[in-house]
Scaffold this motif. Structure first.
Motif, PDB file in Angstrom:
ATOM      1  N   GLN A 115     -69.468  41.327  15.100  1.00 34.78           N
ATOM      2  CA  GLN A 115     -68.177  41.005  15.640  1.00 34.78           C
ATOM      3  C   GLN A 115     -66.995  40.869  14.429  1.00 34.78           C
ATOM      4  O   GLN A 115     -66.269  41.611  14.156  1.00 34.78           O
ATOM      5  CB  GLN A 115     -68.091  39.528  16.290  1.00 34.78           C
ATOM      6  CG  GLN A 115     -67.855  39.876  17.798  1.00 34.78           C
ATOM      7  CD  GLN A 115     -67.384  38.729  18.269  1.00 34.78           C
ATOM      8  OE1 GLN A 115     -67.472  37.458  17.782  1.00 34.78           O
ATOM      9  NE2 GLN A 115     -67.191  38.722  19.678  1.00 34.78           N
ATOM     10  N   ALA A 116     -67.469  40.168  13.374  1.00 32.63           N
ATOM     11  CA  ALA A 116     -66.718  39.962  12.199  1.00 32.63           C
ATOM     12  C   ALA A 116     -66.379  40.969  11.423  1.00 32.63           C
ATOM     13  O   ALA A 116     -65.141  41.506  10.828  1.00 32.63           O
ATOM     14  CB  ALA A 116     -67.466  38.943  11.123  1.00 32.63           C
ATOM     15  N   GLU A 161     -66.487  44.204  12.903  1.00 37.14           N
ATOM     16  CA  GLU A 161     -66.274  45.171  13.837  1.00 37.14           C
ATOM     17  C   GLU A 161     -67.412  46.762  13.960  1.00 37.14           C
ATOM     18  O   GLU A 161     -67.100  47.638  13.773  1.00 37.14           O
ATOM     19  CB  GLU A 161     -65.011  45.961  13.745  1.00 37.14           C
ATOM     20  CG  GLU A 161     -63.972  44.907  13.781  1.00 37.14           C
ATOM     21  CD  GLU A 161     -62.472  45.602  13.771  1.00 37.14           C
ATOM     22  OE1 GLU A 161     -62.310  46.473  12.879  1.00 37.14           O
ATOM     23  OE2 GLU A 161     -61.597  45.232  14.456  1.00 37.14           O
ATOM     24  N   ARG A 208     -73.361  37.376  21.575  1.00 36.73           N
ATOM     25  CA  ARG A 208     -72.112  37.955  21.822  1.00 36.73           C
ATOM     26  C   ARG A 208     -72.427  39.364  21.442  1.00 36.73           C
ATOM     27  O   ARG A 208     -71.359  40.042  21.688  1.00 36.73           O
ATOM     28  CB  ARG A 208     -71.096  37.363  20.441  1.00 36.73           C
ATOM     29  CG  ARG A 208     -70.614  35.866  20.624  1.00 36.73           C
ATOM     30  CD  ARG A 208     -69.673  35.701  19.619  1.00 36.73           C
ATOM     31  NE  ARG A 208     -69.458  34.054  19.455  1.00 36.73           N
ATOM     32  CZ  ARG A 208     -68.706  33.742  18.728  1.00 36.73           C
ATOM     33  NH1 ARG A 208     -67.752  34.364  18.276  1.00 36.73           N
ATOM     34  NH2 ARG A 208     -68.580  32.298  18.810  1.00 36.73           N
ATOM     35  N   VAL A 255     -64.777  31.799  19.390  1.00 35.96           N
ATOM     36  CA  VAL A 255     -63.539  32.743  19.408  1.00 35.96           C
ATOM     37  C   VAL A 255     -64.137  33.837  18.706  1.00 35.96           C
ATOM     38  O   VAL A 255     -64.739  33.847  17.654  1.00 35.96           O
ATOM     39  CB  VAL A 255     -62.418  32.003  18.557  1.00 35.96           C
ATOM     40  CG1 VAL A 255     -61.319  33.106  18.095  1.00 35.96           C
ATOM     41  CG2 VAL A 255     -61.888  30.721  18.806  1.00 35.96           C
ATOM     42  N   PRO A 256     -63.998  35.090  19.294  1.00 36.35           N
ATOM     43  CA  PRO A 256     -64.394  36.318  18.580  1.00 36.35           C
ATOM     44  C   PRO A 256     -63.956  36.799  17.119  1.00 36.35           C
ATOM     45  O   PRO A 256     -62.659  36.456  16.939  1.00 36.35           O
ATOM     46  CB  PRO A 256     -63.894  37.370  19.624  1.00 36.35           C
ATOM     47  CG  PRO A 256     -63.387  36.729  20.730  1.00 36.35           C
ATOM     48  CD  PRO A 256     -63.158  35.182  20.566  1.00 36.35           C
ATOM     49  N   LEU A 257     -64.904  36.959  16.402  1.00 35.91           N
ATOM     50  CA  LEU A 257     -64.688  36.961  15.036  1.00 35.91           C
ATOM     51  C   LEU A 257     -63.751  38.387  14.588  1.00 35.91           C
ATOM     52  O   LEU A 257     -63.034  38.291  13.407  1.00 35.91           O
ATOM     53  CB  LEU A 257     -65.999  36.789  14.181  1.00 35.91           C
ATOM     54  CG  LEU A 257     -66.683  35.673  14.418  1.00 35.91           C
ATOM     55  CD1 LEU A 257     -67.938  35.636  13.670  1.00 35.91           C
ATOM     56  CD2 LEU A 257     -65.622  34.520  13.699  1.00 35.91           C
ATOM     57  N   ASP A 258     -63.838  39.419  15.249  1.00 38.43           N
ATOM     58  CA  ASP A 258     -63.222  40.383  15.207  1.00 38.43           C
ATOM     59  C   ASP A 258     -61.712  40.433  15.255  1.00 38.43           C
ATOM     60  O   ASP A 258     -60.923  41.395  14.641  1.00 38.43           O
ATOM     61  CB  ASP A 258     -63.589  41.664  15.939  1.00 38.43           C
ATOM     62  CG  ASP A 258     -63.666  41.429  17.511  1.00 38.43           C
ATOM     63  OD1 ASP A 258     -63.276  40.171  17.825  1.00 38.43           O
ATOM     64  OD2 ASP A 258     -63.788  42.324  18.192  1.00 38.43           O
ATOM     65  N   LEU A 263     -59.965  40.732  12.016  1.00 31.71           N
ATOM     66  CA  LEU A 263     -59.514  42.056  11.186  1.00 31.71           C
ATOM     67  C   LEU A 263     -58.117  42.783  12.208  1.00 31.71           C
ATOM     68  O   LEU A 263     -57.490  43.601  11.515  1.00 31.71           O
ATOM     69  CB  LEU A 263     -60.672  42.906  11.310  1.00 31.71           C
ATOM     70  CG  LEU A 263     -61.876  42.419  10.452  1.00 31.71           C
ATOM     71  CD1 LEU A 263     -62.894  43.572  10.203  1.00 31.71           C
ATOM     72  CD2 LEU A 263     -61.248  42.515   8.687  1.00 31.71           C
ATOM     73  N   LYS A 264     -58.251  42.491  13.273  1.00 29.88           N
ATOM     74  CA  LYS A 264     -57.252  43.019  14.169  1.00 29.88           C
ATOM     75  C   LYS A 264     -55.817  42.453  13.801  1.00 29.88           C
ATOM     76  O   LYS A 264     -55.011  43.320  13.629  1.00 29.88           O
ATOM     77  CB  LYS A 264     -57.179  42.547  15.678  1.00 29.88           C
ATOM     78  CG  LYS A 264     -58.515  43.504  16.416  1.00 29.88           C
ATOM     79  CD  LYS A 264     -58.608  42.994  17.732  1.00 29.88           C
ATOM     80  CE  LYS A 264     -59.735  43.691  18.492  1.00 29.88           C
ATOM     81  NZ  LYS A 264     -59.981  43.159  20.022  1.00 29.88           N
ATOM     82  N   ARG A 276     -54.574  44.323  10.820  1.00 31.26           N
ATOM     83  CA  ARG A 276     -53.919  45.627  11.171  1.00 31.26           C
ATOM     84  C   ARG A 276     -52.612  45.334  11.785  1.00 31.26           C
ATOM     85  O   ARG A 276     -51.659  45.985  11.528  1.00 31.26           O
ATOM     86  CB  ARG A 276     -54.800  46.391  11.907  1.00 31.26           C
ATOM     87  CG  ARG A 276     -55.923  47.002  11.164  1.00 31.26           C
ATOM     88  CD  ARG A 276     -56.826  47.983  11.721  1.00 31.26           C
ATOM     89  NE  ARG A 276     -57.654  47.312  13.025  1.00 31.26           N
ATOM     90  CZ  ARG A 276     -58.687  46.845  13.141  1.00 31.26           C
ATOM     91  NH1 ARG A 276     -59.468  46.689  12.029  1.00 31.26           N
ATOM     92  NH2 ARG A 276     -59.003  46.487  14.451  1.00 31.26           N
ATOM     93  N   PHE A 298     -62.486  39.475   3.441  1.00 33.62           N
ATOM     94  CA  PHE A 298     -62.967  40.631   4.043  1.00 33.62           C
ATOM     95  C   PHE A 298     -62.915  41.781   2.694  1.00 33.62           C
ATOM     96  O   PHE A 298     -62.066  42.819   3.351  1.00 33.62           O
ATOM     97  CB  PHE A 298     -62.922  40.991   5.411  1.00 33.62           C
ATOM     98  CG  PHE A 298     -63.157  40.076   6.241  1.00 33.62           C
ATOM     99  CD1 PHE A 298     -64.506  39.667   6.727  1.00 33.62           C
ATOM    100  CD2 PHE A 298     -62.003  39.015   6.807  1.00 33.62           C
ATOM    101  CE1 PHE A 298     -64.746  38.753   7.768  1.00 33.62           C
ATOM    102  CE2 PHE A 298     -62.257  38.125   7.587  1.00 33.62           C
ATOM    103  CZ  PHE A 298     -63.686  37.907   8.125  1.00 33.62           C
ATOM    104  N   LYS A 303     -60.210  46.156   2.523  1.00 36.09           N
ATOM    105  CA  LYS A 303     -58.928  46.111   1.672  1.00 36.09           C
ATOM    106  C   LYS A 303     -59.049  47.845   1.159  1.00 36.09           C
ATOM    107  O   LYS A 303     -59.906  48.374   0.771  1.00 36.09           O
ATOM    108  CB  LYS A 303     -59.324  45.364   0.329  1.00 36.09           C
ATOM    109  CG  LYS A 303     -58.141  45.390  -0.759  1.00 36.09           C
ATOM    110  CD  LYS A 303     -58.692  44.461  -1.775  1.00 36.09           C
ATOM    111  CE  LYS A 303     -59.658  44.831  -2.840  1.00 36.09           C
ATOM    112  NZ  LYS A 303     -59.598  46.260  -3.519  1.00 36.09           N
TER     113      LYS A 303
END
Lengths: 342, 343
Positions: free
Chosen positions: A218-219, A221, A280, B190-193, B196-197, B200, B225, B229
């Protein structure tokens, strides 16, 4: 009666004063903590709890965050930190025995890992945790590392061929000789990358395979890199761990042992967290591999471990303990009667 | 005669039915539009009004009290998603403030070497962080409802200043939800992605118009992350430029993001410098009167950071009037005269 009360009060005062004296003597030591998110991250938060426990053992730890574990290792070596916490890959240079805990394919389940950590955290194994001047003061699981592939036929195809994986591009971390050795054994092109580059290249389709604990799915993507045909191979490549290493002479005599017991008490909680990240990943992404392929993977990993043992990367004693644990949990394994046992 | 009476009855019945229908239609019209009117009023009048006030504690309590009922506006044909974004942000900040108090209790307990008290404080701190993460995550989910499929993928066509403001707050919801969840052992799931969203999504806003905050958010993501970058960019230089952009407009909220990044990196001197600069610019760069609330919020957040640092060093929080000063500042020599001759 009055004399008794007077004497009792004095005694009580003496006890209180002596307690104050001991607590006040808590030594201040620095602990350098590696966490990708620095002081805002989950590992640093874990170390805040560890700091409380250490206070109970007479040491006041001053935490210093690092977002680079290579830098944390360098500062620890240079004496800028009295203790350090980072991954097992980094800890190998300070204690090859515990640094071999993440050996390729050596521990297929968390139950295996728990047996190993429980065994080596016992007072009897204390000497193995010391590699003068350093002592390993605790091992906490981060989670099993899995292979992420962008094409699930990579799994099924090789079930039949039994050959080398010549066309597949596998990303390996440039600071881990074990991964480089595995890839050379597989006969695939080497794509040496930093951890920062690994997942970016996978998502961009520049490598076919990368690896990491479930949390990175997830982290980072990784669904982008998996595309519609990829998946996560349900076969742990390694058990990643967080290791706390201290400069032994700087800490009280029993600190290491107490600390290892504390770390062991955190095992179940850490595994639950790792498993919550595994859950997940939606079921359709998990790739179960056949018995034949599992056997092949075991053979490849075993060859890698033996090769790395002979090259001095992995510690033979740790490989032996992990071998004993595997055979204790499943005595039917072919390796249990093999001539070249670990 | 009977026929005439029956006709009359039909006639009245028809009128009655017609009247009832009209009443019903009017009621429906009122109900349907009242939801929209109410949401429009809060979005366009109440929220900007609150932003001109400076009582952050009251804003937090107001949001905590009303957040639960905001989604009910959807039952009267309104879209309360943007409102939920800001209400959950504010109610999340209430829980964050409580968590910070527990952080101070933890540090104080360690200062006097009270292990049990420190453990208890950490437990309560994680509970509050969990609540904060849950609320902020709800806020972020409402951003996804307001802009389906957009955060992190495409940029919306903003039609007003309000639209952009709610987008920014929603992104902050997402980022804080991830950080607070990680700090509370991942209990809010909580979703970790999201992080990154958010990075952006911040790129959809004009950095200068939004006081440097979009660039500061991106810098925060790039520091943690680095794989995401862009080539040749130093996140800390981007961060410093973002701070200057905010300060030039009298908007100091970007300093909070910067201070948190430098805390993460363990750069205590930079954190001190940011807090000092915040205090020093209070007079020279007065806050924008339309956003007093945000300026006050920034001050309180920096005060909380200062409190942590002071407590760690001295066991007590920042002295009254002492924001911008630190325990280890060099003493200002007191000016005296020599009175040796008259003694």
């Amino acid at each position: 009666m009055r004399v008794f009360i007077d004497q009792f009060s004095r005694l009580l005062l003496a006890i209180v004063m002596s307690l104050n004296c001991c607590v006040a003597l808590a030594e201040t030591k620095s602990l350098c903590v590696f966490d990708l998110l620095g002081a805002n991250g989950p590992i640093y938060a874990q170390m805040k709890d560890y700091k409380i426990a250490a206070m109970g053992w007479g040491v006041d730890l001053h935490l210093k965050p690092y977002i680079s574990e290579v830098q944390a290792a360098a500062d620890f070596k240079a004496g800028l930190c009295d203790a350090v916490s980072f991954t097992g890959i980094q800890s190998r240079q300070f204690n090859p025995f515990t640094g071999s805990l993440d050996a390729m394919g050596a521990l297929p389940t968390y139950a295996h890992l728990k047996t190993v950590i429980s065994t080596i955290s016992s007072p009897q194994a204390a000497s193995l945790m010391i590699n003068d001047p350093y002592e390993v003061a605790g091992i906490i699981p981060i989670g099993a590392a899995y292979l992420f592939v962008n094409n699930r036929s990579l799994v099924s195809k090789n079930e039949d061929t039994q050959g080398k994986l010549s066309g597949i591009r596998i990303a390996v971390m440039d600071n881990d000789p074990a991964q480089i050795e595995l890839v050379s054994l597989l006969g695939t092109p080497l794509m040496s990358v930093t951890i920062a580059e690994m997942y970016k290249k996978f998502n961009a389709g520049l490598v076919d395979v990368c690896y990491g604990p479930a949390v990175v799915y997830q982290a980072m993507e990784l669904h982008k890199g998996l595309g519609s045909d990829g998946g996560v191979i349900r076969f742990p490549v390694a058990q990643l761990s967080l290791q706390i290493i201290i400069r032994q002479a700087e800490f009280p005599a029993e600190f290491g042992l107490k600390s290892r017991n504390y770390a062991l008490s955190q095992f179940d909680k850490a595994v639950q967290l790792a498993q919550s990240y595994e859950h997940r990943i939606a079921p359709q992404w998990w790739l179960n591999i056949s018995e034949i392929n599992q056997q092949r993977y075991h053979d490849i990993y075993r060859k890698t471990r033996l090769s790395l043992r002979d090259k001095g990367v992995y510690d033979a004693r740790m490989l032996r303990i992990m071998h004993l644990v595997r055979c204790k949990k499943n005595s039917q394994l072919s390796e249990c009667i093999a001539a070249d046992k670990e | 005669m009977k026929i005439k009476a029956r006709r009359k009855l039909y006639h009245w019945l028809m009128w009655l039915i017609l009247t009832l229908f009209l009443l019903y239609a009017t009621a429906m019209l009122v109900i349907n539009n009242s939801g929209k009117l109410l949401v429009d009023f809060i979005e366009e009048q109440a929220v900007p009004y609150v932003l001109k006030t400076d009582d952050v504690a009251m804003g937090c309590v107001m949001a905590e009290a009303l957040s639960l009922s905001i989604p009910s506006l959807a039952q009267i044909n309104a879209s309360p998603y943007k409102l939920a974004v800001i209400f959950e942000f504010l109610s999340g900040s209430c829980a964050e403030f409580k968590a910070r108090e527990e952080e101070l209790r933890y540090i104080r307990a360690l200062h006097v070497k009270n292990v049990t008290e420190a453990q208890d404080a950490r437990i309560l701190q994680k509970r509050y962080l969990n609540i904060a993460a849950q609320r902020q995550f709800k806020g972020y989910l409402n951003l996804e409802l307001a802009y389906p499929g957009m955060p992190g993928n495409t940029c919306p066509q903003f039609t007003s200043w309000n639209d952009e403001f709610y987008w920014l707050v929603g992104l902050m919801d997402g980022l804080l939800a991830v950080l607070n969840d990680l700090a509370s052992e991942g209990s809010a799931k909580v979703p970790l992605d999201i992080s990154l969203k958010v990075g952006r999504g911040a790129g959809c806003l004009n950095n200068t118009q939004w006081w440097g905050i979009p660039s500061a958010i991106q810098a925060a993501i790039w520091v943690s992350f680095p794989g995401n970058k862009p080539e040749g960019i130093d996140p800390l230089i981007v961060l410093d430029q973002a701070m200057q952009t905010g300060l030039q407009q009298g908007m100091r909220i970007v300093q909070v993001i910067a201070a948190k990044i430098y805390i993460g990196l363990g750069d205590v001197d930079r954190v001190k410098a940011i807090i000092r600069e915040n205090v020093a610019t209070k007079n020279s760069l007065p806050a924008d009167l339309n956003f007093l609330f945000l300026d006050k919020m920034a001050t309180l957040q920096l005060q909380a950071i200062s409190d942590s640092m002071w407590t760690e060093a001295t066991g007590k929080r920042t002295p009254i009037g002492g924001l911008g000063t630190f325990w280890d500042d060099p003493d200002n020599k007191t000016d005296t005269v020599d009175i040796f001759d008259i003694l």
